[in-house]
Design a protein around this motif. Sequence first.
Motif, PDB file in Angstrom:
ATOM      1  N   PHE A  94      13.596  63.987 -50.851  1.00 33.62           N
ATOM      2  CA  PHE A  94      15.048  63.955 -50.656  1.00 33.62           C
ATOM      3  C   PHE A  94      15.535  65.213 -49.932  1.00 33.62           C
ATOM      4  CE2 PHE A  94      19.255  65.174 -52.303  1.00 33.62           C
ATOM      5  CZ  PHE A  94      20.016  64.049 -51.997  1.00 33.62           C
ATOM      6  N   SER A  95      14.989  66.357 -50.315  1.00 35.20           N
ATOM      7  CA  SER A  95      15.446  67.635 -49.747  1.00 35.20           C
ATOM      8  C   SER A  95      15.099  67.784 -48.275  1.00 35.20           C
ATOM      9  CB  SER A  95      14.846  68.814 -50.535  1.00 35.20           C
ATOM     10  OG  SER A  95      13.444  68.910 -50.315  1.00 35.20           O
ATOM     11  N   THR A  96      13.986  67.181 -47.867  1.00 32.30           N
ATOM     12  CA  THR A  96      13.581  67.287 -46.457  1.00 32.30           C
ATOM     13  C   THR A  96      13.984  66.058 -45.641  1.00 32.30           C
ATOM     14  OG1 THR A  96      11.391  66.353 -46.975  1.00 32.30           O
ATOM     15  CG2 THR A  96      11.611  68.757 -47.001  1.00 32.30           C
ATOM     16  N   GLY A  97      14.514  65.050 -46.325  1.00 35.48           N
ATOM     17  CA  GLY A  97      14.911  63.820 -45.642  1.00 35.48           C
ATOM     18  C   GLY A  97      16.415  63.663 -45.587  1.00 35.48           C
ATOM     19  N   ARG A  98      16.968  62.899 -46.527  1.00 37.51           N
ATOM     20  CA  ARG A  98      18.399  62.566 -46.496  1.00 37.51           C
ATOM     21  C   ARG A  98      19.297  63.802 -46.524  1.00 37.51           C
ATOM     22  NH1 ARG A  98      19.550  58.685 -51.309  1.00 37.51           N
ATOM     23  NH2 ARG A  98      21.656  58.811 -50.408  1.00 37.51           N
ATOM     24  N   LEU A  99      18.963  64.766 -47.385  1.00 39.52           N
ATOM     25  CA  LEU A  99      19.831  65.934 -47.529  1.00 39.52           C
ATOM     26  C   LEU A  99      19.777  66.839 -46.300  1.00 39.52           C
ATOM     27  CD1 LEU A  99      21.763  67.117 -49.675  1.00 39.52           C
ATOM     28  CD2 LEU A  99      19.876  68.576 -50.417  1.00 39.52           C
ATOM     29  N   ALA A 100      18.696  66.777 -45.562  1.00 35.86           N
ATOM     30  CA  ALA A 100      18.546  67.617 -44.363  1.00 35.86           C
ATOM     31  C   ALA A 100      19.038  66.912 -43.101  1.00 35.86           C
ATOM     32  CB  ALA A 100      17.079  68.009 -44.197  1.00 35.86           C
ATOM     33  N   SER A 101      19.504  65.680 -43.259  1.00 37.06           N
ATOM     34  CA  SER A 101      19.959  64.883 -42.119  1.00 37.06           C
ATOM     35  C   SER A 101      21.462  65.034 -41.915  1.00 37.06           C
ATOM     36  CB  SER A 101      19.612  63.406 -42.330  1.00 37.06           C
ATOM     37  OG  SER A 101      20.287  62.584 -41.407  1.00 37.06           O
ATOM     38  N   ASN A 102      21.880  65.354 -40.695  1.00 36.96           N
ATOM     39  CA  ASN A 102      23.311  65.453 -40.403  1.00 36.96           C
ATOM     40  C   ASN A 102      24.007  64.109 -40.596  1.00 36.96           C
ATOM     41  OD1 ASN A 102      23.159  68.179 -39.733  1.00 36.96           O
ATOM     42  ND2 ASN A 102      22.686  67.744 -37.597  1.00 36.96           N
ATOM     43  N   VAL A 103      23.294  63.039 -40.290  1.00 39.70           N
ATOM     44  CA  VAL A 103      23.872  61.698 -40.390  1.00 39.70           C
ATOM     45  C   VAL A 103      24.043  61.269 -41.845  1.00 39.70           C
ATOM     46  CG1 VAL A 103      23.533  59.262 -39.828  1.00 39.70           C
ATOM     47  CG2 VAL A 103      22.920  61.017 -38.149  1.00 39.70           C
ATOM     48  N   GLU A 104      23.078  61.594 -42.686  1.00 39.27           N
ATOM     49  CA  GLU A 104      23.083  61.117 -44.075  1.00 39.27           C
ATOM     50  C   GLU A 104      23.569  62.151 -45.079  1.00 39.27           C
ATOM     51  OE1 GLU A 104      19.753  58.499 -45.308  1.00 39.27           O
ATOM     52  OE2 GLU A 104      18.787  59.207 -43.470  1.00 39.27           O
TER      53      GLU A 104
ATOM     54  N   ALA B 135      17.418  75.043 -51.973  1.00 42.62           N
ATOM     55  CA  ALA B 135      17.058  75.740 -50.736  1.00 42.62           C
ATOM     56  C   ALA B 135      17.614  75.028 -49.502  1.00 42.62           C
ATOM     57  CB  ALA B 135      15.538  75.855 -50.629  1.00 42.62           C
ATOM     58  N   THR B 136      17.591  73.688 -49.513  1.00 36.70           N
ATOM     59  CA  THR B 136      18.140  72.939 -48.386  1.00 36.70           C
ATOM     60  C   THR B 136      19.639  73.168 -48.264  1.00 36.70           C
ATOM     61  OG1 THR B 136      16.433  71.223 -48.521  1.00 36.70           O
ATOM     62  CG2 THR B 136      18.485  70.634 -47.401  1.00 36.70           C
ATOM     63  N   LEU B 137      20.341  73.156 -49.386  1.00 35.30           N
ATOM     64  CA  LEU B 137      21.777  73.429 -49.364  1.00 35.30           C
ATOM     65  C   LEU B 137      22.057  74.868 -48.938  1.00 35.30           C
ATOM     66  CD1 LEU B 137      22.988  71.607 -52.615  1.00 35.30           C
ATOM     67  CD2 LEU B 137      23.260  70.856 -50.241  1.00 35.30           C
ATOM     68  N   LYS B 138      21.251  75.775 -49.417  1.00 28.90           N
ATOM     69  CA  LYS B 138      21.439  77.187 -49.086  1.00 28.90           C
ATOM     70  C   LYS B 138      21.382  77.422 -47.581  1.00 28.90           C
ATOM     71  CE  LYS B 138      21.651  81.671 -49.949  1.00 28.90           C
ATOM     72  NZ  LYS B 138      22.897  82.297 -50.477  1.00 28.90           N
ATOM     73  N   GLY B 139      20.553  76.670 -46.891  1.00 31.48           N
ATOM     74  CA  GLY B 139      20.397  76.858 -45.453  1.00 31.48           C
ATOM     75  C   GLY B 139      21.315  75.989 -44.613  1.00 31.48           C
ATOM     76  N   SER B 140      22.246  75.281 -45.255  1.00 31.69           N
ATOM     77  CA  SER B 140      23.121  74.344 -44.543  1.00 31.69           C
ATOM     78  C   SER B 140      24.493  74.963 -44.267  1.00 31.69           C
ATOM     79  CB  SER B 140      23.292  73.062 -45.369  1.00 31.69           C
ATOM     80  OG  SER B 140      24.321  72.253 -44.843  1.00 31.69           O
ATOM     81  N   THR B 141      24.897  74.997 -42.997  1.00 32.83           N
ATOM     82  CA  THR B 141      26.224  75.483 -42.643  1.00 32.83           C
ATOM     83  C   THR B 141      27.306  74.512 -43.122  1.00 32.83           C
ATOM     84  OG1 THR B 141      26.014  74.454 -40.444  1.00 32.83           O
ATOM     85  CG2 THR B 141      25.411  76.772 -40.632  1.00 32.83           C
ATOM     86  N   VAL B 142      26.969  73.225 -43.146  1.00 37.43           N
ATOM     87  CA  VAL B 142      27.927  72.221 -43.626  1.00 37.43           C
ATOM     88  C   VAL B 142      28.216  72.443 -45.114  1.00 37.43           C
ATOM     89  CG1 VAL B 142      28.382  69.764 -43.955  1.00 37.43           C
ATOM     90  CG2 VAL B 142      27.154  70.538 -41.920  1.00 37.43           C
TER      91      VAL B 142
ATOM     92  N   ALA C 188      13.233  79.348 -48.233  1.00 35.91           N
ATOM     93  CA  ALA C 188      13.703  79.730 -49.566  1.00 35.91           C
ATOM     94  C   ALA C 188      12.910  79.047 -50.665  1.00 35.91           C
ATOM     95  CB  ALA C 188      15.191  79.402 -49.704  1.00 35.91           C
ATOM     96  N   VAL C 189      12.534  77.787 -50.451  1.00 35.39           N
ATOM     97  CA  VAL C 189      11.807  77.052 -51.488  1.00 35.39           C
ATOM     98  C   VAL C 189      10.453  77.705 -51.776  1.00 35.39           C
ATOM     99  CG1 VAL C 189      10.811  75.421 -49.812  1.00 35.39           C
ATOM    100  CG2 VAL C 189      11.006  74.771 -52.226  1.00 35.39           C
ATOM    101  N   VAL C 190       9.797  78.224 -50.754  1.00 33.40           N
ATOM    102  CA  VAL C 190       8.509  78.893 -50.939  1.00 33.40           C
ATOM    103  C   VAL C 190       8.690  80.212 -51.689  1.00 33.40           C
ATOM    104  CG1 VAL C 190       6.588  80.015 -49.748  1.00 33.40           C
ATOM    105  CG2 VAL C 190       7.442  77.815 -48.937  1.00 33.40           C
ATOM    106  N   LEU C 191       9.700  80.982 -51.291  1.00 33.72           N
ATOM    107  CA  LEU C 191       9.950  82.265 -51.948  1.00 33.72           C
ATOM    108  C   LEU C 191      10.343  82.066 -53.413  1.00 33.72           C
ATOM    109  CD1 LEU C 191      11.935  84.141 -49.134  1.00 33.72           C
ATOM    110  CD2 LEU C 191       9.516  84.378 -49.735  1.00 33.72           C
TER     111      LEU C 191
END
Length: 204
Positions: free
Chosen positions: A82-92, A124-131, A14-17
């Motif tokens: 942040f978008s590819t690290g902490r926000l994309a981590s299930n733990v964080e 985009a990271t949030l958009k692709g997150s089921t959580v 999504a971020v690329v588009l």
Amino acid sequence: MALKLTVNSVNPPAVVLLTAEYLKPSVQVDVELGQRNVLKVSPSTSFTTPVSICRYLARLASNGLYGNSTLESTEVDHWLDFSTGRLASNVEFEDALSYLDRILSLKTYLVGNNQSLADFAVWATLKGSTVWSEKLRSKKGGTNVTRWYRFLESQDNFQKVSSQLPKIEAQPQSSKKDDVGKFFELPGAEMGKVVTRFPPEASG
């Protein structure tokens, strides 16, 4: 001359588009579906990760997508990480979402006064997150993050890109039923005449 951008047809980034859509018409990018993400910029040079593709495209434009100053560009880089690290981590994820909610308390955009690559990447990271999808459904996403997310979602470029993305279904946490106090029917048994026997404990 238009750049040739190929995005994964099954899971387009999504971020690329969003970046390609926002740059129209100042930067011509021909987008086509394929097996992997590739931006070919010369016969010998290609970018294959969503972040590197977006960074290159954003730097071609003069509309502030990568920030309007050295400080803003550094802030954009922070949010990309942040978008590819902490926000994309299930733990964080939970801590990252709380941090994001605090940052957005007095902001419409993450960097500056207009949409930037930072907004594209985090959204985009949030958009692709089921959580995140479940948190939106249950209204537990945080007041400021939800406001910011919904506001961007209502913009024309976000709506156009959203229509090209696979739908993410919310996945509520499964609850296990408690078996305590549950009884089962015993064929031929009479009330008060059933004896439970346990095998003797082994002695050694």
